[in-house]
Design a protein around this motif. Structure first.
Motif, PDB file in Angstrom:
ATOM      1  N   MET A  88       0.890  -1.912   0.031  1.00  0.00           N
ATOM      2  CA  MET A  88       0.064  -0.013   0.168  1.00  0.00           C
ATOM      3  C   MET A  88       0.895   1.529  -0.577  1.00  0.00           C
ATOM      4  N   SER A  89       0.027   2.300  -0.963  1.00  0.00           N
ATOM      5  CA  SER A  89       1.229   3.368  -0.778  1.00  0.00           C
ATOM      6  C   SER A  89       1.347   3.877   0.365  1.00  0.00           C
ATOM      7  N   ILE A  90       2.336   5.295   0.727  1.00  0.00           N
ATOM      8  CA  ILE A  90       2.222   6.008   2.115  1.00  0.00           C
ATOM      9  C   ILE A  90       1.374   7.112   1.243  1.00  0.00           C
ATOM     10  N   LYS A  91       0.602   7.514   0.739  1.00  0.00           N
ATOM     11  CA  LYS A  91      -0.117   8.120   1.076  1.00  0.00           C
ATOM     12  C   LYS A  91      -1.409   7.289   1.617  1.00  0.00           C
ATOM     13  N   LYS A  92      -2.022   6.933   0.220  1.00  0.00           N
ATOM     14  CA  LYS A  92      -3.141   5.357   1.379  1.00  0.00           C
ATOM     15  C   LYS A  92      -3.228   5.118   2.799  1.00  0.00           C
ATOM     16  N   LYS A  93      -1.961   5.030   3.292  1.00  0.00           N
ATOM     17  CA  LYS A  93      -1.509   4.732   5.026  1.00  0.00           C
ATOM     18  C   LYS A  93      -1.983   6.507   5.450  1.00  0.00           C
ATOM     19  N   LYS A  94      -1.466   7.169   5.111  1.00  0.00           N
ATOM     20  CA  LYS A  94      -2.144   8.207   5.202  1.00  0.00           C
ATOM     21  C   LYS A  94      -3.516   8.911   5.955  1.00  0.00           C
ATOM     22  N   LYS A  95      -4.027   7.811   5.153  1.00  0.00           N
ATOM     23  CA  LYS A  95      -5.357   8.209   5.506  1.00  0.00           C
ATOM     24  C   LYS A  95      -5.938   7.257   5.829  1.00  0.00           C
ATOM     25  N   LEU A  96      -6.067   6.392   6.135  1.00  0.00           N
ATOM     26  CA  LEU A  96      -6.429   5.148   7.033  1.00  0.00           C
ATOM     27  C   LEU A  96      -6.653   6.001   8.140  1.00  0.00           C
ATOM     28  N   THR A  97      -7.906   5.052   9.112  1.00  0.00           N
ATOM     29  CA  THR A  97      -8.147   5.186  10.412  1.00  0.00           C
ATOM     30  C   THR A  97      -7.106   4.705  11.493  1.00  0.00           C
ATOM     31  N   PRO A  98      -6.606   5.245  12.686  1.00  0.00           N
ATOM     32  CA  PRO A  98      -5.581   4.078  13.596  1.00  0.00           C
ATOM     33  C   PRO A  98      -5.812   2.668  13.297  1.00  0.00           C
ATOM     34  N   ILE A  99      -7.268   2.614  13.727  1.00  0.00           N
ATOM     35  CA  ILE A  99      -7.840   1.217  13.600  1.00  0.00           C
ATOM     36  C   ILE A  99      -7.465   0.918  12.388  1.00  0.00           C
ATOM     37  N   GLN A 100      -7.811   0.749  11.368  1.00  0.00           N
ATOM     38  CA  GLN A 100      -7.383   0.609   9.918  1.00  0.00           C
ATOM     39  C   GLN A 100      -5.892   0.645   9.639  1.00  0.00           C
ATOM     40  N   GLN A 101      -5.097   1.188  10.218  1.00  0.00           N
ATOM     41  CA  GLN A 101      -3.639   0.782  10.259  1.00  0.00           C
ATOM     42  C   GLN A 101      -2.815  -0.240  11.120  1.00  0.00           C
ATOM     43  N   GLU A 102      -3.957  -0.222  12.249  1.00  0.00           N
ATOM     44  CA  GLU A 102      -3.131  -1.221  13.413  1.00  0.00           C
ATOM     45  C   GLU A 102      -3.632  -2.270  12.325  1.00  0.00           C
ATOM     46  N   TYR A 103      -4.647  -2.684  11.649  1.00  0.00           N
ATOM     47  CA  TYR A 103      -5.289  -4.055  11.159  1.00  0.00           C
ATOM     48  C   TYR A 103      -4.409  -4.391  10.075  1.00  0.00           C
ATOM     49  N   GLN A 104      -3.674  -2.985   9.173  1.00  0.00           N
ATOM     50  CA  GLN A 104      -2.741  -3.564   8.162  1.00  0.00           C
ATOM     51  C   GLN A 104      -1.146  -3.685   8.763  1.00  0.00           C
ATOM     52  N   GLN A 105      -1.332  -3.743   9.995  1.00  0.00           N
ATOM     53  CA  GLN A 105      -0.115  -4.551  10.599  1.00  0.00           C
ATOM     54  C   GLN A 105      -0.173  -5.275  10.895  1.00  0.00           C
ATOM     55  N   PHE A 106      -1.380  -6.033  11.943  1.00  0.00           N
ATOM     56  CA  PHE A 106      -2.041  -7.622  11.856  1.00  0.00           C
ATOM     57  C   PHE A 106      -1.862  -8.190  11.066  1.00  0.00           C
ATOM     58  N   ALA A 107      -2.607  -7.833   9.651  1.00  0.00           N
ATOM     59  CA  ALA A 107      -2.712  -8.109   8.324  1.00  0.00           C
ATOM     60  C   ALA A 107      -1.224  -8.587   7.561  1.00  0.00           C
ATOM     61  N   GLN A 108      -0.682  -7.640   7.907  1.00  0.00           N
ATOM     62  CA  GLN A 108       0.952  -8.077   7.098  1.00  0.00           C
ATOM     63  C   GLN A 108       1.829  -9.147   8.039  1.00  0.00           C
ATOM     64  N   ALA A 109       1.750  -8.908   9.729  1.00  0.00           N
ATOM     65  CA  ALA A 109       2.682  -9.945   9.912  1.00  0.00           C
ATOM     66  C   ALA A 109       1.933 -11.484   9.733  1.00  0.00           C
ATOM     67  N   ARG A 110       0.459 -11.677   9.792  1.00  0.00           N
ATOM     68  CA  ARG A 110       0.275 -13.067   9.803  1.00  0.00           C
ATOM     69  C   ARG A 110       0.198 -13.939   7.633  1.00  0.00           C
ATOM     70  N   GLU A 111       0.615 -12.237   7.065  1.00  0.00           N
ATOM     71  CA  GLU A 111       0.571 -13.052   5.543  1.00  0.00           C
ATOM     72  C   GLU A 111       2.039 -13.654   5.244  1.00  0.00           C
ATOM     73  N   PRO A 112       2.259 -14.559   4.751  1.00  0.00           N
ATOM     74  CA  PRO A 112       3.158 -16.161   3.986  1.00  0.00           C
ATOM     75  C   PRO A 112       3.556 -14.716   3.114  1.00  0.00           C
ATOM     76  N   LYS A 113       5.191 -15.265   3.673  1.00  0.00           N
ATOM     77  CA  LYS A 113       6.269 -14.923   3.104  1.00  0.00           C
ATOM     78  C   LYS A 113       5.806 -15.446   1.793  1.00  0.00           C
ATOM     79  N   ARG A 114       6.298 -14.664  -0.090  1.00  0.00           N
ATOM     80  CA  ARG A 114       6.203 -15.449  -0.755  1.00  0.00           C
ATOM     81  C   ARG A 114       7.514 -15.806  -1.491  1.00  0.00           C
ATOM     82  N   PRO A 115       8.573 -17.043  -1.755  1.00  0.00           N
ATOM     83  CA  PRO A 115       9.497 -17.661  -2.704  1.00  0.00           C
ATOM     84  C   PRO A 115       9.968 -16.983  -3.138  1.00  0.00           C
TER      85      PRO A 115
END
Length: 159
Positions: free
Chosen positions: A1-28
């Motif tokens: 996600m771009s930096i501009k879009k991240k700035k427009k997210l609410t704190p709860i949405q940003q927290e969810y994005q971090q939560f989802a990124q941490a659990r996303e499987p890494k691609r080989p």
């Protein structure tokens, strides 16, 4: 996600994005690149083998064996797409199947199959060229520009 879009997210949405990124499987990535390289090379080797058959058994010259080779590869790709096999190959190989000939043939055939219920003219004919149309236009336009440059250079005596 771009930096501009991240700035427009609410704190709860940003927290969810971090939560989802941490659990996303890494691609080989390296493994996928190697797989794509070898599958693409295998497809090109198959094409070279077909060209050698045309040269050896049908007595084509190296220059004239290219066109029937391309036609055979297109026919094989369209048949595999119609049978549903090419999708499995592409899913495994990833970018290795995007060699221009096979990728283009697969795009045309899959669009035709997908829209056949809408009729042959508007369904198959119309939708088949939606994806491939820009490629055809770009190819024709590029050939036109290159031919103008060559004609101009020949007229100037450079070539």
């Amino acid at each position: 996600m771009s930096i501009k879009k991240k700035k427009k997210l609410t704190p709860i949405q940003q927290e969810y994005q971090q939560f989802a990124q941490a659990r996303e499987p890494k691609r080989p990535i390296l493994y996928n690149c190697i797989k794509a390289f070898f599958i693409g090379g295998l497809i090109c080797t198959l094409g070279q083998g077909i060209q050698m058959v045309f040269i050896k058994y049908f007595h084509f010259s190296q220059e004239k064996a290219g066109n029937p080779t391309v036609a055979v590869i297109i026919i094989i790709t369209v048949l595999l797409t119609g049978l549903g096999v090419f999708d499995h190959i592409a899913q495994y190989a990833g970018a290795g199947t995007v060699i221009p000939i096979t990728g283009f043939a697969n795009t045309m055939a899959s669009a035709a199959i997908e829209h056949q219920t809408e009729g042959y003219v508007l369904g198959v004919g119309g939708n088949m060229f939606k994806l491939a149309g820009p490629v055809i236009v770009y190819g024709v336009f590029s050939a036109f520009v290159v031919s103008l440059v060559v004609i101009s250079l020949r007229a100037l005596g450079v070539m």
